[in-house]
Design a protein around this motif. Structure first.
Motif, PDB file in Angstrom:
ATOM      1  N   ARG A   1       0.776  -1.106   0.038  1.00 48.38           N
ATOM      2  CA  ARG A   1       0.145  -0.107  -0.014  1.00 48.38           C
ATOM      3  C   ARG A   1       0.783   1.198   0.010  1.00 48.38           C
ATOM      4  NH1 ARG A   1      -3.785   1.475   4.754  1.00 48.38           N
ATOM      5  NH2 ARG A   1      -1.900   1.983   5.808  1.00 48.38           N
ATOM      6  N   ALA A   2       1.874   1.273   0.786  1.00 49.02           N
ATOM      7  CA  ALA A   2       2.973   2.253   0.885  1.00 49.02           C
ATOM      8  C   ALA A   2       3.636   2.818  -0.370  1.00 49.02           C
ATOM      9  CB  ALA A   2       3.912   2.250   1.856  1.00 49.02           C
ATOM     10  N   ALA A   3       4.144   1.539  -1.341  1.00 48.73           N
ATOM     11  CA  ALA A   3       4.335   1.645  -2.593  1.00 48.73           C
ATOM     12  C   ALA A   3       3.366   2.253  -3.487  1.00 48.73           C
ATOM     13  CB  ALA A   3       5.116   0.358  -2.967  1.00 48.73           C
ATOM     14  N   MET A   4       2.320   1.802  -3.550  1.00 46.67           N
ATOM     15  CA  MET A   4       1.098   2.449  -4.304  1.00 46.67           C
ATOM     16  C   MET A   4       0.675   3.825  -4.078  1.00 46.67           C
ATOM     17  SD  MET A   4       0.574  -0.188  -6.446  1.00 46.67           S
ATOM     18  CE  MET A   4       1.832  -1.267  -6.061  1.00 46.67           C
ATOM     19  N   GLU A   5       0.807   4.277  -2.849  1.00 45.81           N
ATOM     20  CA  GLU A   5       0.390   5.448  -2.599  1.00 45.81           C
ATOM     21  C   GLU A   5       1.470   6.646  -3.009  1.00 45.81           C
ATOM     22  OE1 GLU A   5      -0.234   5.383   1.578  1.00 45.81           O
ATOM     23  OE2 GLU A   5      -2.227   5.071   1.311  1.00 45.81           O
ATOM     24  N   GLU A   6       2.902   6.082  -3.008  1.00 45.37           N
ATOM     25  CA  GLU A   6       4.054   6.793  -3.428  1.00 45.37           C
ATOM     26  C   GLU A   6       3.931   7.015  -4.976  1.00 45.37           C
ATOM     27  OE1 GLU A   6       6.019   8.848  -1.904  1.00 45.37           O
ATOM     28  OE2 GLU A   6       5.793   8.003   0.069  1.00 45.37           O
ATOM     29  N   GLY A   7       3.267   6.006  -5.679  1.00 38.36           N
ATOM     30  CA  GLY A   7       2.996   6.100  -7.092  1.00 38.36           C
ATOM     31  C   GLY A   7       3.581   4.991  -7.838  1.00 38.36           C
ATOM     32  N   ALA A   8       4.151   3.905  -7.322  1.00 40.91           N
ATOM     33  CA  ALA A   8       4.235   2.719  -7.995  1.00 40.91           C
ATOM     34  C   ALA A   8       3.161   2.295  -8.513  1.00 40.91           C
ATOM     35  CB  ALA A   8       4.964   1.582  -6.942  1.00 40.91           C
ATOM     36  N   ARG A   9       3.461   1.826  -9.850  1.00 45.49           N
ATOM     37  CA  ARG A   9       2.258   1.012 -10.704  1.00 45.49           C
ATOM     38  C   ARG A   9       2.076  -0.499 -10.352  1.00 45.49           C
ATOM     39  NH1 ARG A   9       0.854   3.383 -15.419  1.00 45.49           N
ATOM     40  NH2 ARG A   9      -0.669   1.624 -15.459  1.00 45.49           N
ATOM     41  N   ALA A  10       3.247  -1.096 -10.000  1.00 43.84           N
ATOM     42  CA  ALA A  10       3.423  -2.493  -9.730  1.00 43.84           C
ATOM     43  C   ALA A  10       4.007  -2.972  -8.494  1.00 43.84           C
ATOM     44  CB  ALA A  10       3.821  -3.413 -10.970  1.00 43.84           C
ATOM     45  N   TYR A  11       3.775  -3.855  -7.871  1.00 42.44           N
ATOM     46  CA  TYR A  11       4.456  -4.441  -6.582  1.00 42.44           C
ATOM     47  C   TYR A  11       4.477  -6.107  -6.524  1.00 42.44           C
ATOM     48  CZ  TYR A  11       5.544  -4.851  -1.477  1.00 42.44           C
ATOM     49  OH  TYR A  11       6.285  -5.115  -0.339  1.00 42.44           O
ATOM     50  N   LEU A  12       5.624  -6.404  -7.121  1.00 43.03           N
ATOM     51  CA  LEU A  12       5.850  -7.621  -7.449  1.00 43.03           C
ATOM     52  C   LEU A  12       6.878  -8.572  -6.247  1.00 43.03           C
ATOM     53  CD1 LEU A  12       7.014  -7.426 -11.106  1.00 43.03           C
ATOM     54  CD2 LEU A  12       4.787  -7.796 -10.295  1.00 43.03           C
ATOM     55  N   LEU A  13       6.377  -9.691  -5.983  1.00 41.81           N
ATOM     56  CA  LEU A  13       7.269 -10.251  -4.899  1.00 41.81           C
ATOM     57  C   LEU A  13       8.199 -11.199  -5.609  1.00 41.81           C
ATOM     58  CD1 LEU A  13       4.013 -11.183  -2.878  1.00 41.81           C
ATOM     59  CD2 LEU A  13       5.571  -9.521  -2.340  1.00 41.81           C
ATOM     60  N   LYS A  14       9.228 -11.391  -4.710  1.00 43.74           N
ATOM     61  CA  LYS A  14      10.371 -12.363  -5.078  1.00 43.74           C
ATOM     62  C   LYS A  14      10.118 -13.793  -4.638  1.00 43.74           C
ATOM     63  CE  LYS A  14      14.051  -8.866  -4.094  1.00 43.74           C
ATOM     64  NZ  LYS A  14      15.080  -8.533  -3.311  1.00 43.74           N
ATOM     65  N   PRO A  15      10.492 -14.740  -5.478  1.00 41.76           N
ATOM     66  CA  PRO A  15      11.411 -14.474  -6.682  1.00 41.76           C
ATOM     67  C   PRO A  15      10.375 -13.972  -7.951  1.00 41.76           C
ATOM     68  CG  PRO A  15      10.759 -16.751  -6.422  1.00 41.76           C
ATOM     69  CD  PRO A  15      10.388 -16.121  -5.060  1.00 41.76           C
ATOM     70  N   VAL A  16      10.852 -13.200  -8.810  1.00 42.11           N
ATOM     71  CA  VAL A  16      10.214 -12.581  -9.685  1.00 42.11           C
ATOM     72  C   VAL A  16      10.332 -13.009 -10.945  1.00 42.11           C
ATOM     73  CG1 VAL A  16       9.731 -10.542 -10.883  1.00 42.11           C
ATOM     74  CG2 VAL A  16      10.190 -10.198  -8.593  1.00 42.11           C
ATOM     75  N   LYS A  17       9.230 -13.700 -11.642  1.00 35.90           N
ATOM     76  CA  LYS A  17       8.903 -14.170 -12.995  1.00 35.90           C
ATOM     77  C   LYS A  17       9.311 -13.003 -14.078  1.00 35.90           C
ATOM     78  CE  LYS A  17       5.896 -17.827 -11.569  1.00 35.90           C
ATOM     79  NZ  LYS A  17       4.761 -18.592 -11.657  1.00 35.90           N
ATOM     80  N   VAL A  18      10.178 -13.309 -15.035  1.00 38.86           N
ATOM     81  CA  VAL A  18      10.433 -12.551 -15.945  1.00 38.86           C
ATOM     82  C   VAL A  18       9.178 -12.178 -16.757  1.00 38.86           C
ATOM     83  CG1 VAL A  18      11.535 -12.571 -18.526  1.00 38.86           C
ATOM     84  CG2 VAL A  18      12.771 -13.432 -16.396  1.00 38.86           C
ATOM     85  N   GLU A  19       8.124 -13.263 -16.795  1.00 36.61           N
ATOM     86  CA  GLU A  19       6.991 -13.062 -17.496  1.00 36.61           C
ATOM     87  C   GLU A  19       6.133 -12.081 -16.871  1.00 36.61           C
ATOM     88  OE1 GLU A  19       7.990 -15.816 -16.390  1.00 36.61           O
ATOM     89  OE2 GLU A  19       8.216 -16.959 -18.459  1.00 36.61           O
ATOM     90  N   GLU A  20       6.193 -11.853 -15.608  1.00 36.62           N
ATOM     91  CA  GLU A  20       5.573 -10.607 -14.848  1.00 36.62           C
ATOM     92  C   GLU A  20       6.009  -9.353 -15.305  1.00 36.62           C
ATOM     93  OE1 GLU A  20       3.987 -11.706 -10.752  1.00 36.62           O
ATOM     94  OE2 GLU A  20       5.919 -12.380 -10.907  1.00 36.62           O
ATOM     95  N   ILE A  21       7.435  -9.119 -15.287  1.00 37.47           N
ATOM     96  CA  ILE A  21       8.102  -7.983 -15.568  1.00 37.47           C
ATOM     97  C   ILE A  21       7.780  -7.689 -16.872  1.00 37.47           C
ATOM     98  CG2 ILE A  21      10.274  -6.822 -16.081  1.00 37.47           C
ATOM     99  CD1 ILE A  21      11.208  -8.451 -13.619  1.00 37.47           C
TER     100      ILE A  21
END
Length: 528
Positions: free
Chosen positions: A92-112
């Motif tokens: 939520r903090a990331a979205m409020e600051e302006g992030a469009r996406a919040y991805l959890l590790k380990p990140v899949k290349v397809e998500e990016i």
């Protein structure tokens, strides 16, 4: 080609994303890399970056702090935060600051790649819209500035309450097509008769100076400001998309503007500012209200800035605050019908509440519902983050209402599931208590006291879940136990009656025959 930057203090993480993502196929140059927030900010200042991919956990300056700094120097950057934290509050903090996406590790290349493609398409669409708009503007016989000024003058001076302003005209002029948050200022100049007598273009020169002042000042975006004269000593300033400014900032800005007029033209001026949500047909009424306010306060001295907020707007805001409190109470007591009714009333009422205020209230309600769903184990942190992100990018009330109602229905499902499980747990405890000693005479009141619930509610719940009343259940279990004794032992009927909880053999025999269809002795003889 589009440009991206990867920010992570771990070289292997940066290199992994840079190496495995199909940058060229998505239309991106080879990404820049930075190992800290400070280095990233310097690179963003020096390069035209479109997308930032950053780890949330970095030394010195973390990802959230970096986003905050980036927003102060560059707008419209698409930001992806990568994190090992699945807590909803981080997302939520990331979205409020302006992030469009919040991805959890380990990140899949397809998500990016999915997000990069989305950002690329949006950038292309925005640029195409800008190019088309520029072509349209160049094709006009008069400049957009003159057309916008003429449009404002027509609304104020030659107003027609029945006139509809087409979306095509408004889009061409770069103006809102629906309700908007309006800042209307009436600037009145004093003691300017002599200047007007000696210089017929005196007012035009003041207007030109105001336009120049606004264009060169970084405070306002000139695209959102219209300026036009109404009378020989009165100028209208109309702005929209002003939500990011505080009242104190607006007041100070127009005080400085009055100072410029005083110093450069030798005349004093005062300003009345009116803040309200309206459409173009309502601007004329807003102007009349503001001009009347200025007239009534003309004797309070020059170089004044009066800030008006429509009493209806204030009432609407208070109603919105009250609505938020009622919604919060409904969530606390899990009153879903109340939540739905309040939501429909809030969105269907004919009020002029700014969209930004509506969205802020909805966000607070969504936050409470998500916390409740998280506590019920209905949504995990990642799901909460996805819902929150979806709400934050919503830009109209229709979608905002639809998404809020959808979340409320999910809340209702979770409550029903919880209540169902709670009912099962209560009945399980009741059955366990009854089966522990069938020889006991247990009343509904005794069992309700043990379970700490209302006796009447227990009776209804027990019948609904078990299919029998409490008395019927105990009788059945006693007779079933008696049948076991009759099959496996040579105990006397009188003894068995006592063992399964009957004080008199006669009543035991009566109940046995009623349920089994024969007496205990007949049952034993037949070995049923």
């Amino acid at each position: 080609m589009f440009k991206a930057i990867i920010v992570d203090d771990e070289p292997s993480h940066r290199e992994g994303i840079a190496r495995h993502v199909n940058w060229k196929g998505l239309g991106f140059d080879v990404p820049l890399q930075a190992e800290s927030g400070e280095e990233a900010i310097n690179l963003i200042k020096e390069n035209e970056i479109d997308v930032v991919i950053a780890d949330i956990c970095m030394p010195s300056m973390n990802g959230l702090e970096m986003i905050h700094r980036i927003n102060s120097i560059r707008q419209n950057l698409d930001i992806i935060i990568i994190s090992g934290y699945d807590e909803f509050e981080y997302a939520r903090a990331a979205m409020e600051e302006g992030a469009r996406a919040y991805l959890l590790k380990p990140v899949k290349v397809e998500e990016i790649e999915k997000w990069l493609k989305k950002f690329r398409d949006e950038i292309i669409h925005r640029q195409q819209t800008i190019d088309d708009d520029m072509k349209l503007k160049k094709s006009l016989n008069v400049s957009i500035d003159l057309a916008r000024k003429s449009f404002l003058e027509s609304i104020i001076v030659s107003y027609d309450s029945h006139k509809e302003y087409s979306e095509q005209i408004l889009n061409t002029l770069g103006l809102p097509t629906h309700d908007f948050d309006c800042l209307l200022g009436v600037i009145t100049t004093y003691d300017c008769d002599k200047q007007l007598y000696n210089d017929s273009n005196f007012q035009d020169r003041i207007i030109s100076r105001l336009e120049d002042y606004i264009k060169k000042d970084a405070f306002f975006d000139e695209r959102y400001i219209l300026i036009a004269p109404t009378w020989i000593n009165e100028i209208i300033v109309l702005g929209y998309d002003f939500q990011r400014y505080t009242k104190s900032e607006l007041t100070q800005y127009f005080k400085n503007l009055c100072k410029v007029i005083q110093e450069e033209y030798g005349v004093s001026a005062s300003v009345a500012l009116n803040l309200a949500r309206t459409d173009w047909r309502g601007v004329n009424d807003l102007y009349k209200q503001t001009a009347l306010y200025m007239y009534n306060h003309k004797n309070e001295g020059t170089s004044q800035v009066f800030l008006i907020e429509d009493e209806r707007t204030l009432n609407d805001k208070q109603e919105s605050i009250d609505f938020a409190k009622e919604m919060s109470n409904a969530i606390a007591v899990q009153d879903v019908d109340g939540l739905v009714n309040l939501t429909n009333i809030f969105f269907c009422r004919d009020k002029k509440v700014p969209f930004v205020s509506i969205k802020a209230i909805v966000c607070s309600i969504v936050n409470e519902i998500l916390k409740a769903l998280n506590n019920m184990d209905k949504y995990d942190n990642a799901q909460c983050m996805n819902v929150w992100q979806d709400i934050l990018i919503t830009d109209n009330t229709v979608e905002l209402r639809r998404k809020l109602l959808k979340l409320i229905f999910t809340f209702n499902e979770s409550i029903n599931e919880k209540n169902k499980n709670k009912k099962h747990y209560t009945i399980d405890r009741a059955l366990e208590y009854l089966n522990a000693d069938l020889s006991r005479d247990v009343t509904v009141q005794d069992l309700a006291l043990y379970l700490n619930i209302n006796p009447s509610y227990l009776s209804v719940l027990f019948k609904k879940e078990v299919g029998l009343t409490i008395t019927e259940y105990v009788t059945k279990k006693r007779i079933d136990k008696a049948k076991e004794y009759l099959r496996s032992s040579t105990k006397k009927v009188n003894d068995i009656a006592s063992m399964v909880g009957y004080q008199t053999p006669a009543y035991f025999i009566y109940q046995f025959k009623k349920l089994v269809g024969c007496t205990p002795a007949e049952f034993r003889e037949r070995r049923l």
